[in-house]
Design a protein around this motif. Structure first.
Motif, short mmCIF file in Angstrom:
data_model
loop_
_atom_site.label_atom_id
_atom_site.label_comp_id
_atom_site.label_asym_id
_atom_site.label_seq_id
_atom_site.Cartn_x
_atom_site.Cartn_y
_atom_site.Cartn_z
N GLY A 296 0.80 -1.31 -0.09
CA GLY A 296 0.22 0.08 -0.12
C GLY A 296 0.67 1.09 0.04
O GLY A 296 2.19 1.13 -0.13
N PRO A 297 0.33 2.36 -0.18
CA PRO A 297 -1.03 2.61 -0.80
C PRO A 297 -1.31 2.61 -1.99
O PRO A 297 -0.13 2.55 -2.74
CB PRO A 297 -1.24 4.16 -0.06
CG PRO A 297 0.08 4.65 -0.04
CD PRO A 297 1.22 3.74 0.51
N GLY A 298 -2.54 2.56 -2.28
CA GLY A 298 -2.69 2.34 -3.60
C GLY A 298 -4.16 1.82 -4.02
O GLY A 298 -4.99 1.96 -3.17
N LEU A 299 -4.40 1.41 -5.01
CA LEU A 299 -5.62 0.81 -5.28
C LEU A 299 -5.79 -0.57 -4.81
O LEU A 299 -5.09 -1.53 -5.14
CB LEU A 299 -5.85 0.80 -7.04
CG LEU A 299 -5.74 2.25 -7.59
CD1 LEU A 299 -5.77 1.74 -9.39
CD2 LEU A 299 -6.90 3.14 -7.36
N GLY B 247 5.77 -6.93 3.07
CA GLY B 247 4.81 -5.71 2.51
C GLY B 247 5.60 -4.46 2.60
O GLY B 247 5.70 -4.02 3.73
N ILE B 248 5.80 -3.89 1.58
CA ILE B 248 6.43 -2.71 1.42
C ILE B 248 5.45 -1.32 1.09
O ILE B 248 4.65 -1.52 0.47
CB ILE B 248 7.61 -2.79 0.18
CG1 ILE B 248 8.62 -3.71 0.70
CG2 ILE B 248 8.35 -1.28 0.19
CD1 ILE B 248 9.51 -3.59 1.95
N HIS B 249 5.91 -0.24 1.90
CA HIS B 249 5.08 0.89 1.52
C HIS B 249 5.55 1.68 0.28
O HIS B 249 6.89 1.76 0.18
CB HIS B 249 5.40 1.66 2.90
CG HIS B 249 4.25 3.02 2.95
ND1 HIS B 249 4.35 3.97 1.94
CD2 HIS B 249 3.58 3.45 3.79
CE1 HIS B 249 3.33 4.59 2.37
NE2 HIS B 249 2.86 4.47 3.39
N PHE C 164 -1.98 -12.63 3.63
CA PHE C 164 -1.70 -11.39 3.33
C PHE C 164 -2.84 -10.11 3.33
O PHE C 164 -4.04 -10.58 3.43
CB PHE C 164 -0.99 -11.36 2.02
CG PHE C 164 -1.99 -11.97 1.09
CD1 PHE C 164 -2.74 -10.84 0.38
CD2 PHE C 164 -2.26 -13.05 0.68
CE1 PHE C 164 -3.84 -11.19 -0.75
CE2 PHE C 164 -3.20 -13.51 -0.34
CZ PHE C 164 -4.06 -12.56 -1.05
N THR C 165 -2.14 -9.01 3.48
CA THR C 165 -3.27 -7.98 3.71
C THR C 165 -2.66 -6.70 2.70
O THR C 165 -1.58 -6.76 2.48
CB THR C 165 -3.54 -7.38 4.77
OG1 THR C 165 -2.30 -7.01 5.50
CG2 THR C 165 -4.13 -8.38 5.85
N VAL C 166 -3.51 -6.05 2.17
CA VAL C 166 -3.05 -4.85 1.74
C VAL C 166 -3.82 -3.27 2.54
O VAL C 166 -4.75 -3.67 3.04
CB VAL C 166 -3.57 -4.61 0.10
CG1 VAL C 166 -2.88 -5.70 -0.64
CG2 VAL C 166 -4.98 -4.92 -0.20
N ASN C 167 -2.82 -2.38 2.25
CA ASN C 167 -3.28 -1.11 3.07
C ASN C 167 -3.63 -0.02 1.79
O ASN C 167 -2.52 0.44 1.54
CB ASN C 167 -2.41 -0.57 4.23
CG ASN C 167 -2.12 -1.53 4.91
OD1 ASN C 167 -2.89 -2.68 5.44
ND2 ASN C 167 -0.94 -1.43 6.02
N ALA C 168 -4.92 0.17 1.35
CA ALA C 168 -5.02 1.22 0.50
C ALA C 168 -4.70 2.50 0.67
O ALA C 168 -4.03 3.12 0.07
CB ALA C 168 -6.58 1.12 -0.24
#
Ligand code: KG4
Ligand code: ZN
Length: 343
Positions: free
Chosen positions: A81-84, A108-110, A327-331
């Motif tokens: 993240g961040p992103g779509l 997981g990289i910013h 895994f997770t993502v952070n929009a």
């Protein structure tokens, strides 16, 4: 240590292999710009589907050009993240799957940490601490970078990002999407002094920016003139001069307030010639040095993600990194909330 980097936060699929001893071994990029330009901006669902199509062939191509096999990879770094959200999920799921299958760590990289550290991929590279001016389509920030994971936000835009302002103004001038580079090209034919646009927040006393008013000022100008090619070029130049002056002055203020002497410019707007010339000459007059990542590392790419992953692994040599089990993502993800590496 060999790190595979995967970037899928927006409209570019970027893959890279970075080796902590040998440096960047290979990197590949597929840009979706042509597909989105038809719509005048990024269409998130189309972006995710295209990442799915590109990511595996690009990983194979990157491995092939580095003459590496999958089993030589020691860790995966993917943009979390961040992103779509949908676009991020593609890179995160492939990163986690590879990590699980190969029994290697996944980090997981910013995305902005990738941009902040990308100047270290070029030579000459800055040394910590430095100031970073991050100017992309989605972000405009001044950060103090003390070490890997130690970032302090000094100022940011309160509305549009600098790249967004370039793109919206380019659209008003009929230049297509994304229009930053086209506007900058047009401005080269512009005559200085014909139009003067406001310098938003130049004297605000802080290190924040505001660019949304500039496009309104451009719209007002356009509505008052007969628009010829020359007038368009004159407006493009006036717009560019305004944005470049504000970015330059605030960057110099950040240097003088922190007492630092190195400024790094990251993000797509960092490709702008006038910004580069202006920043470099004004900074050197004050005894400071400006560093620009090579153009291919200025815009979104996989190399900066592989590199940020490698830096994090090296910054925490004693940490036990496990293969991904989920895994997770952070929009949306604030860079200052980022964990500092364990020593
Ligand atoms: O960092 P980037 O590739 O993507 C993200 O937004 O993450 O930055 C893209 C932005 C776009 O807004 C584009 O118009 C702008 O960078 N840009 C430029 C130039 N080249 C790209 N803006 C001004 N002058 C340029 N030469
Ligand atoms: Zn970016």
């Amino acid at each position: 240590m060999l790190v595979l980097g995967i970037e899928t936060s927006c409209d570019e699929t970027g893959i890279a292999l970075f080796d902590t001893k040998r440096g960047l071994l290979s990197h590949t990029l597929y840009s979706q710009i042509e597909m989105h330009s038809e719509y005048g901006g990024v269409v998130p669902e189309l972006a995710s589907r295209d990442h799915i199509r590109r990511v595996l062939p690009l990983i194979k191509e990157t491995l092939l050009s580095a003459k590496c096999g999958l089993h030589e990879i020691n860790a995966i770094a993917y943009t979390q993240g961040p992103g779509l959200a949908g676009a991020l999920l593609v890179g995160a799921s492939i990163g986690a799957a590879l990590s699980f299958a190969l029994k290697i760590p996944a980090l997981g990289i910013h995305h902005l940490e990738g941009h902040l550290l990308s100047p270290l991929l070029s030579t000459p590279a800055p040394n910590f601490p430095f100031i970073a001016l991050l100017v992309s389509g989605g972000h405009t920030q001044l950060m103090q970078v003390d070490a890997v994971g130690h970032y302090k936000l000094l100022g940011e835009t309160v509305d549009d990002a600098a790249g967004e302002a370039f793109d919206k103004t380019a659209k008003l001038l009929g230049l297509g999407y994304p229009g930053g580079a086209a506007l900058s090209k047009l401005a080269k034919q512009g005559r200085a002094g014909r139009f003067k646009l406001p310098r938003p927040m130049l004297n605000s006393g802080d290190l924040n920016f505001s660019f949304s008013g500039l496009k309104t000022a451009v719209l007002t100008l356009i509505n008052k003139q007969e628009i010829t090619q020359q007038t368009s070029a004159d407006i493009a130049l006036a717009f560019q001069e305004a944005i470049v002056e504000v970015l330059t002055e605030k960057s110099l203020t950040a240097l003088s307030r922190t007492g630092l002497t190195q400024l790094v410019v990251a993000g797509g707007v960092g490709a702008n010639d006038q910004l580069r010339q202006n920043l470099s000459s004004k900074a050197s007059a004050k005894g400071a040095t400006v560093f620009y990542p090579e153009l291919e590392f200025c815009t979104d790419n996989g190399a900066m993600i592989a590199f940020a992953g490698a830096m994090r692994l090296q910054a925490s040599p004693d940490k036990i990194w496990s293969p991904a089990s989920s895994f997770t993502v952070n929009a949306r993800w604030n860079l200052e909330m980022l964990e500092e590496p364990d020593d």
